[in-house]
Design an enzyme around this catalytic site. Structure first.
Site, PDB file in Angstrom:
ATOM      1  N   LYS A   1      63.009  40.420  65.340  1.00 19.51           N
ATOM      2  CA  LYS A   1      61.736  40.451  66.499  1.00 19.51           C
ATOM      3  C   LYS A   1      62.459  41.453  67.497  1.00 19.51           C
ATOM      4  O   LYS A   1      63.559  41.479  67.978  1.00 19.51           O
ATOM      5  CB  LYS A   1      61.631  39.242  67.106  1.00 19.51           C
TER       6      LYS A   1
ATOM      7  N   ASP B   1      52.186  26.321  71.068  1.00 20.01           N
ATOM      8  CA  ASP B   1      51.411  27.124  70.331  1.00 20.01           C
ATOM      9  C   ASP B   1      51.117  26.517  68.912  1.00 20.01           C
ATOM     10  O   ASP B   1      51.575  27.424  68.078  1.00 20.01           O
ATOM     11  CB  ASP B   1      51.775  28.404  70.401  1.00 20.01           C
TER      12      ASP B   1
ATOM     13  N   PHE C   1      53.701  44.413  73.200  1.00 23.92           N
ATOM     14  CA  PHE C   1      54.944  43.886  73.668  1.00 23.92           C
ATOM     15  C   PHE C   1      56.220  43.928  72.513  1.00 23.92           C
ATOM     16  O   PHE C   1      57.465  43.517  73.058  1.00 23.92           O
ATOM     17  CB  PHE C   1      54.935  42.483  74.198  1.00 23.92           C
TER      18      PHE C   1
END
Length: 632
Positions: free
Chosen positions: A66, A164, A47
């Site tokens: 990113k 997370d 991804f």
């Protein structure tokens, strides 16, 4: 070194100066002619990738880039990945104002890929620290809990769930040892509706609670489960997913048998409740966990019978203002660091993360208390005069004498420090209280100091000699606010027990108890003529009392959350209040009429003050800014 941005490149690292990738032939270019990619940090499984880069516009400062480049052909998967990527950018934009969350630097599309640029945090993740240093001690886990819970409190206040929490997503910042929470790529708004597809799980196996794994529903308690699993992993060295694969969620009931060293009963109870399978039986808020962690810390401190706070590393909770942090061992010195303050986007002044603020009566100096340090600011022009070090932890309360010569600070280390405001010189330390000093007040003649503590006790001191002259014990809960009348005869105390007590300052005899707030009494102010007492509460109400008789004159309604600070103008006509609801309100004190509302801060207002001429309002907030506003 230069790095290729082709997400399919098998060997993206190249030598500096090369124009094309030696592995795939793709051109080696800077994103936006600014961000030079130098190293691949991680690959997100088809991804996208995360890179280390240098920002040419900021003197080659390191940053993290990113890249979103989904390789899947499934429309839903592509749309979901784009949605999560955009959400991460929005969360960083929203939450990056916290000093322990990376800041968003840029978000853009280039060459068909989406890019997110964020602050680079140098330091190991807690997983790396576990590998390098071995399993964590119980003390280290307590410190971790306090630091991370302080960040989660901020995140949850902004209606965001991280989803997370794990050792890989917590970095120990190299510069100051503080923990930094990263990776908000799957964070979600509390108000958003989540519909999880069958067979999909958002989060990391082993750290994901049942409600998140089964149907994607998350609550603040869901992050707390991840925190509990993180603590177990660091205590035991065993990844919780390895146990889950063998016995499902049953491991969370039997976690003690995998520890190399046992933990005490209180810390064990904390981890039990963090790891409850049913989210309704888990801790429901950060505040609940912190109360138990503090109780555990106090128990351990009492057992070791410590006396010198310089020898202790511990944890604290500032219940009155809601600030959290960790005790560290500082160097007890004065570190002058004059510099001009930064001006923020609202026209105010940026400061360190404060939990306490005081404006000098002469209106020339503002003092802010943060983690281990006190900063003294000149108001005209706005400059940082000096930084004082000395407290072992956060500076939870500040007060300045009426002649603007003496500064008194109280810390979560239970120490009171008395300094010369002009030079910063430490003149005395008072060590008579056992818990955080949450409130301070100095008599108008500068001879008497009152201190209020989390242990429900008020102590009266001779400010000149440091001698303890009286101890007042009437409240049944923490002392959150203190005020002394202009004639120096009367002391007023506000408490978490919802009451106000009025004392004879000279004798320590109680004179009256005022009951009216339906929540904590978190702030107090006395009018310049000594006739009126104003109190602000956790019930969001402001009450005006006759100080002599105790008669309730009026109740001011306007704030929607706790009233943290109150100030009355020198002429006694105007009241200013600052609240957890982020607003500042200006009232006509005689009539109780609301004159104006100022929205100057992005987080709760913890302090309001009025200049000696009554023309200026100074306010401070957890958003790490000071605002100077003309009186409406």
């Amino acid at each position: 070194m230069s790095c290729c941005l082709n997400p399919d490149c098998q060997n993206p690292h190249n030598l500096c100066g090369e124009k094309f990738c030696r592995s795939c032939g793709a051109p080696l270019v800077a994103l936006r002619n600014r961000y030079y990619i130098i190293q691949l940090l991680s690959d997100q499984g088809g991804f996208g990738r995360t890179y280390l880069a240098k920002d040419a516009d900021k003197l080659d400062e390191f940053c993290v880039v990113k890249q979103l480049a989904p390789k899947t052909q499934e429309t839903w998967a592509i749309e979901k990945s784009v949605e999560l990527f955009e959400q991460e950018a929005m969360r960083l934009q929203q939450l990056g104002q916290h000093p322990q969350i990376p800041k968003l630097l840029a978000y853009f599309r280039e060459n068909q890929y989406l890019y997110l640029v964020q602050e680079f945090i140098e330091g190991p993740t807690l997983l790396q620290e576990l590998v390098q240093q071995g399993t964590f001690s119980a003390l280290k886990i307590r410190e971790l809990l306090i630091d991370i819970l302080g960040i989660l409190r901020f995140v949850h206040q902004h209606q965001v769930i991280h989803r997370d929490i794990k050792p890989d997503n917590i970095i120990r910042r190299q510069t100051d040892g503080k923990l930094v929470l990263i990776d908000f790529g799957i964070a979600k708004q509390l108000s958003a509706k989540t519909v999880a597809r069958i067979g999909t799980t958002i989060g990391s196996f082993g750290y994901v609670p049942m409600e998140q794994m089964e149907d994607g529903k998350v609550y603040p308690a869901s992050d707390l489960y991840g925190l509990g699993a993180t603590c177990f992993h660091l205590l035991s060295g065993i990844h919780p997913w390895e146990l889950w694969k063998m016995q499902g969620y049953r491991w969370a009931s039997d976690w003690r048998e995998y520890l190399k060293q046992p933990v005490n009963r209180t810390l064990g109870h904390i981890l039990d409740q963090l790891l409850e399978k049913n989210y309704a039986q888990r801790y429901q808020s950060v505040e609940e966990v912190l109360e138990d962690v503090l109780r555990d810390w106090n128990l351990q401190a009492e057992k070791t019978k410590y006396r010198n706070p310089w020898l202790v590393v511990g944890a604290f909770i500032l219940v009155g203002l809601g600030g959290y942090g960790i005790w560290h061992i500082p160097s007890p010195n004065t570190a002058p660091n004059p510099q001009a303050a930064l001006v923020n986007s609202n026209g105010g002044y940026s400061i360190h993360q404060p939990v306490s603020i005081a404006l000098s009566p002469d209106g020339k100096t503002l003092v802010s208390g943060g983690n281990k340090e006190i900063q003294i600011w000149n108001l005209q022009p706005w400059t940082l005069n000096k930084t004082l070090m000395g407290h072992v932890g956060w500076v939870s309360s500040l007060v300045i004498s009426q002649d603007s010569q003496t500064l008194v600070s109280g810390g979560d280390d239970a120490v009171i420090q008395i300094r010369d405001l002009n030079t910063g010189e430490l003149k005395n330390e008072l060590l008579g209280q056992k818990k955080e000093i949450l409130a301070l007040a100095i008599s108008p003649d500068g001879q008497t100091l009152a201190s209020g503590c989390r242990d429900k006790i008020i102590k009266i001191w001779d400010l000149q000699t440091g001698a303890l002259t009286n101890t007042l014990t009437l409240h049944s809960d923490q002392i959150l606010a203190l005020a002394i009348s202009p004639d120096g005869e009367t002391l007023v105390s506000g408490s978490k027990d919802n009451t106000i007590n009025i004392w004879d300052l000279n004798t320590g005899e109680p004179k009256n108890t005022l009951i009216g707030h339906a929540g904590w009494v978190s702030s107090l102010a006395i009018s310049p003529d000594g006739r009126m007492l104003v109190s602000g509460g956790g019930d969001s109400k402001i009450k005006v009392w006759d100080l002599k008789t105790g008669e309730l004159k009026t109740t001011l309604v306007g704030h929607t959350s706790r009233v943290n600070s109150l100030a009355i103008s020198p002429d006694g006509e105007t009241l200013v209040s600052g609240s957890q609801d982020k607003s500042i309100k200006i009232w006509d004190l005689a009539t109780g009429q609301l004159r104006d509302t100022l929205i100057k801060h992005q987080d709760e207002v913890i302090y309001v003050g009025i200049s000696p001429d009554g023309q200026t309002i100074v306010s401070g907030s957890y958003d790490a800014t000071i605002q100077v506003s003309p009186m409406p």
